[in-house]
Enzyme design. Structure first.
Site, PDB file in Angstrom:
ATOM      1  N   ASN A   1     -28.496  38.734  54.328  1.00 26.88           N
ATOM      2  CA  ASN A   1     -28.437  38.686  55.788  1.00 26.88           C
ATOM      3  C   ASN A   1     -28.844  40.032  56.362  1.00 26.88           C
ATOM      4  OD1 ASN A   1     -27.490  35.998  55.968  1.00 26.88           O
ATOM      5  ND2 ASN A   1     -25.445  36.682  55.442  1.00 26.88           N
ATOM      6  N   CYS A   2     -29.233  40.009  57.628  1.00 24.26           N
ATOM      7  CA  CYS A   2     -29.631  41.204  58.362  1.00 24.26           C
ATOM      8  C   CYS A   2     -28.549  42.275  58.206  1.00 24.26           C
ATOM      9  CB  CYS A   2     -29.827  40.839  59.832  1.00 24.26           C
ATOM     10  SG  CYS A   2     -30.391  42.201  60.843  1.00 24.26           S
ATOM     11  N   PRO A   3     -28.904  43.492  57.945  1.00 18.75           N
ATOM     12  CA  PRO A   3     -30.245  44.099  57.921  1.00 18.75           C
ATOM     13  C   PRO A   3     -30.838  44.228  56.517  1.00 18.75           C
ATOM     14  CG  PRO A   3     -28.648  45.851  57.946  1.00 18.75           C
ATOM     15  CD  PRO A   3     -27.865  44.533  57.916  1.00 18.75           C
TER      16      PRO A   3
ATOM     17  N   ASP B   1     -32.713  34.324  55.903  1.00 19.76           N
ATOM     18  CA  ASP B   1     -32.017  34.686  57.139  1.00 19.76           C
ATOM     19  C   ASP B   1     -32.854  34.218  58.336  1.00 19.76           C
ATOM     20  OD1 ASP B   1     -30.530  35.817  59.161  1.00 19.76           O
ATOM     21  OD2 ASP B   1     -31.022  37.889  58.642  1.00 19.76           O
TER      22      ASP B   1
END
Length: 75
Positions: free
Chosen positions: A13-15, A40
């Site tokens: 997932n981000c980042p 994502d």
């Protein structure tokens, strides 16, 4: 399209997809292409912004079966 390096960012997932792409691009030579595969949903927006901020070219992106594939050329 040909690419010189492949990055599997599925499940991250981000980042993390951006951070891993940044690290991979830093290890590549100018003009080389990196392929990133991510899951994502925010990665499309993230990679577009990343390309604008860094000057690396986002050559293409596709979405299929919940996976997003990006081709980026190192500046």
């Amino acid at each position: 399209m040909d690419f010189q390096r492949d990055l599997d960012a599925r499940g991250l997932n981000c980042p993390l997809p951006i951070l891993k792409a940044k690290k991979a691009l830093a290890e590549m030579e100018s003009g080389q292409v990196l392929r990133i595969v991510a899951t994502d949903t925010g990665s499309v927006r993230d990679f577009q912004a990343f390309a604008k901020q860094t000057g690396n070219a986002l050559l293409a992106h596709t979405a299929e079966n919940g996976e997003f594939t990006f081709l980026m050329r190192r500046k």
